[in-house]
Design an enzyme around this catalytic site. Structure first.
Site, PDB file in Angstrom:
ATOM      1  N   LYS A  66       0.725  -1.400   0.097  1.00 40.95           N
ATOM      2  CA  LYS A  66       0.025   0.103   0.100  1.00 40.95           C
ATOM      3  C   LYS A  66       0.843   1.497   0.063  1.00 40.95           C
ATOM      4  O   LYS A  66       0.222   2.330  -0.577  1.00 40.95           O
ATOM      5  CB  LYS A  66      -1.063   0.006   1.126  1.00 40.95           C
ATOM      6  CG  LYS A  66      -2.007  -0.651   1.217  1.00 40.95           C
ATOM      7  CD  LYS A  66      -3.112  -0.637   2.301  1.00 40.95           C
ATOM      8  CE  LYS A  66      -4.262  -1.378   2.243  1.00 40.95           C
ATOM      9  NZ  LYS A  66      -5.272  -0.832   3.289  1.00 40.95           N
ATOM     10  N   ASP A  69     -10.405   3.584   2.009  1.00 46.42           N
ATOM     11  CA  ASP A  69     -10.638   2.992   3.504  1.00 46.42           C
ATOM     12  C   ASP A  69     -11.309   4.019   4.326  1.00 46.42           C
ATOM     13  O   ASP A  69     -11.891   3.562   5.147  1.00 46.42           O
ATOM     14  CB  ASP A  69      -9.030   2.729   3.975  1.00 46.42           C
ATOM     15  CG  ASP A  69      -8.403   1.442   3.490  1.00 46.42           C
ATOM     16  OD1 ASP A  69      -9.388   0.589   3.086  1.00 46.42           O
ATOM     17  OD2 ASP A  69      -7.347   1.096   3.707  1.00 46.42           O
TER      18      ASP A  69
HETATM   19  P1  NAP Z   1      -0.086  -1.224  11.823  1.00 46.09           P
HETATM   20  O1  NAP Z   1       0.172  -0.280  10.917  1.00 46.09           O
HETATM   21  O2  NAP Z   1       0.984  -2.610  11.979  1.00 46.09           O
HETATM   22  O3  NAP Z   1      -0.457  -0.832  13.210  1.00 46.09           O
HETATM   23  C1  NAP Z   1      -0.734  -1.591  14.463  1.00 46.09           C
HETATM   24  C2  NAP Z   1      -1.109  -0.772  15.597  1.00 46.09           C
HETATM   25  O4  NAP Z   1      -1.432  -1.754  16.491  1.00 46.09           O
HETATM   26  C3  NAP Z   1      -0.157   0.247  16.080  1.00 46.09           C
HETATM   27  O5  NAP Z   1      -0.919   1.248  16.575  1.00 46.09           O
HETATM   28  C4  NAP Z   1       0.395  -0.489  17.179  1.00 46.09           C
HETATM   29  O6  NAP Z   1       1.146  -0.024  18.275  1.00 46.09           O
HETATM   30  C5  NAP Z   1      -0.531  -1.371  17.880  1.00 46.09           C
HETATM   31  N1  NAP Z   1      -0.236  -2.344  18.690  1.00 46.09           N
HETATM   32  C6  NAP Z   1       0.266  -3.452  18.343  1.00 46.09           C
HETATM   33  N2  NAP Z   1       0.517  -4.501  19.161  1.00 46.09           N
HETATM   34  C7  NAP Z   1       0.002  -3.650  20.262  1.00 46.09           C
HETATM   35  C8  NAP Z   1      -0.170  -3.968  21.839  1.00 46.09           C
HETATM   36  N3  NAP Z   1       0.581  -5.106  22.309  1.00 46.09           N
HETATM   37  N4  NAP Z   1      -0.534  -3.110  22.440  1.00 46.09           N
HETATM   38  C9  NAP Z   1      -1.104  -1.953  22.064  1.00 46.09           C
HETATM   39  N5  NAP Z   1      -1.189  -1.761  20.825  1.00 46.09           N
HETATM   40  C10 NAP Z   1      -0.392  -2.469  19.933  1.00 46.09           C
HETATM   41  O7  NAP Z   1      -1.378  -2.165  11.526  1.00 46.09           O
HETATM   42  P2  NAP Z   1      -2.810  -1.410  10.507  1.00 46.09           P
HETATM   43  O8  NAP Z   1      -2.526  -1.827   9.052  1.00 46.09           O
HETATM   44  O9  NAP Z   1      -3.010  -0.317  10.949  1.00 46.09           O
HETATM   45  O10 NAP Z   1      -3.985  -2.604  10.980  1.00 46.09           O
HETATM   46  C11 NAP Z   1      -4.435  -2.727  12.367  1.00 46.09           C
HETATM   47  C12 NAP Z   1      -5.639  -3.252  12.311  1.00 46.09           C
HETATM   48  O11 NAP Z   1      -6.636  -3.112  11.561  1.00 46.09           O
HETATM   49  C13 NAP Z   1      -5.301  -4.801  11.958  1.00 46.09           C
HETATM   50  O12 NAP Z   1      -6.060  -5.754  13.050  1.00 46.09           O
HETATM   51  C14 NAP Z   1      -5.985  -5.119  10.621  1.00 46.09           C
HETATM   52  O13 NAP Z   1      -6.788  -6.254  10.441  1.00 46.09           O
HETATM   53  C15 NAP Z   1      -7.192  -4.063  10.892  1.00 46.09           C
HETATM   54  N6  NAP Z   1      -7.717  -3.312   9.603  1.00 46.09           N
HETATM   55  C16 NAP Z   1      -8.784  -3.490   9.274  1.00 46.09           C
HETATM   56  C17 NAP Z   1      -9.280  -2.857   8.036  1.00 46.09           C
HETATM   57  C18 NAP Z   1     -10.871  -3.238   7.567  1.00 46.09           C
HETATM   58  O14 NAP Z   1     -11.142  -2.882   6.575  1.00 46.09           O
HETATM   59  N7  NAP Z   1     -11.652  -3.348   8.350  1.00 46.09           N
HETATM   60  C19 NAP Z   1      -8.476  -2.374   7.184  1.00 46.09           C
HETATM   61  C20 NAP Z   1      -7.236  -2.181   7.662  1.00 46.09           C
HETATM   62  C21 NAP Z   1      -6.964  -2.586   8.763  1.00 46.09           C
HETATM   63  P3  NAP Z   1       2.573   0.720  18.562  1.00 46.09           P
HETATM   64  O15 NAP Z   1       2.587   1.813  17.296  1.00 46.09           O
HETATM   65  O16 NAP Z   1       2.926   0.845  19.418  1.00 46.09           O
HETATM   66  O17 NAP Z   1       3.203  -0.518  17.490  1.00 46.09           O
END
Ligand code: NAP
Length: 280
Positions: free
Chosen positions: A71, A108
């Protein structure tokens, strides 16, 4: 828009990509609207992204979706990135233009806001404080969606302080960074709580968040859709909140992309929900 006699091709490019629900969603709409075309999985390793994207016009593709890990990298390959996608910092949709050039968009934020409107038609972004948990890639689309819908106060809290701080700086005074230790108190006065972290996803522990300060009229959303009901949403539902899972965001982000390639703005019908639910 695809001419009626044409066969329209689109797909989702990622690595890995086999788990994607997008083919089920778009194939359902192709059949529903009796269109000639197909939506396919495009497994492409990161080192081949440039070649794969440049091949889309040659292969007759109308465009494609992008998923992990493409992306952000695709932004520097396509010929133009629309301003919304630039603010979000990622593209999830590519449209092949008539001259064969590639345009990058991001649907999104639209998908997220539309999922709230579908679940709670009376919800308004400007009704009160929105508290956003997490400052990763998905949070950026949620924040831009909320800001563009008229949100006036967004509290942003993230385990790693620097990311929340930098994002608040970038998005302006509407977004206020809150230290992670203060996340429970950051729910006071909120009319929307959204989890954008991966906490509560299948295989991950539940999000560590106490809901006792959250007003009972607040909408609670979690952009995770595996499982459909995260521990956060289960706890919120038991408190009486209206809850919204991440499936609506997934389905709604697909709608404008489908329209761009196939020329029809599709709907989320019970039949589509049944087809997608069958994949879980
Ligand atoms: P990402 O960029 O890797 O971000 C992950 C986030 O989770 C960061 O804020 C991270 O905090 C936090 N995190 C990870 N481990 C943690 C912990 N142990 N305690 C607290 N916070 C924690 O991932 P992303 O692409 O944003 O995706 C995040 C979620 O959204 C995923 O579950 C994904 O499946 C979902 N999603 C859904 C859609 C949809 O269409 N519904 C679309 C996109 C994503 P740090 O910065 O501290 O690491």
């Amino acid at each position: 828009m695809a001419a009626e006699h044409r066969y329209t091709l689109a797909g989702v490019m990622g690595w890995p990509v086999a788990h994607s629900r997008s083919p089920v969603i778009h194939s359902h709409w192709i059949a529903q609207h009796r269109l000639r075309g197909a939506y396919v999985l495009l497994p492409v390793q990161p080192e081949h992204l440039h070649t794969a994207l440049r091949s889309l016009p040659v292969l007759g593709f109308a465009g494609c979706n992008l998923t992990i890990p493409h992306k952000i990298a695709a932004m520097s390959i396509v010929d133009r990135v629309d301003p919304l996608a630039r603010r979000i910092g990622a593209i999830n949709t590519i449209v092949v233009e008539a001259d064969g050039s590639l345009s990058g968009r991001n649907t999104d934020g639209f998908g997220y806001i539309q999922s709230l409107r579908d679940a709670a038609p009376r919800w308004r972004a400007d009704a009160g404080v929105a508290t956003v948990i997490g400052a990763g890639g998905a949070a950026r689309a949620v924040l831009v969606g909320l800001i563009d819908s008229g949100a006036t106060t967004i509290r942003l809290t993230n385990r790693s302080w620097a990311k929340a701080h930098d994002m608040a700086q970038e998005f302006g005074p509407t977004v206020q960074a809150v230290p992670w230790d203060e996340r429970h108190a950051a729910l006071a006065d909120a009319t929307l709580l959204v989890n954008t972290t991966n906490q509560g996803m299948h295989g991950e522990p539940p999000l560590d968040l106490r809901l006792d300060r959250l007003p009972l009229h607040a909408l609670v959303s979690d952009i995770i859709y595996v499982p459909m009901e995260t521990p956060l949403l289960a706890a919120a539902r038991l408190r009486g909140h209206t809850v919204v899972n991440g499936l609506g965001m997934l389905l709604n982000q697909a709608r404008p992309a489908f329209e761009a390639w196939f020329g029809v703005m599709p709907s989320i019908t019970p039949e589509l929900l049944a087809a997608v639910n069958a994949t879980f």
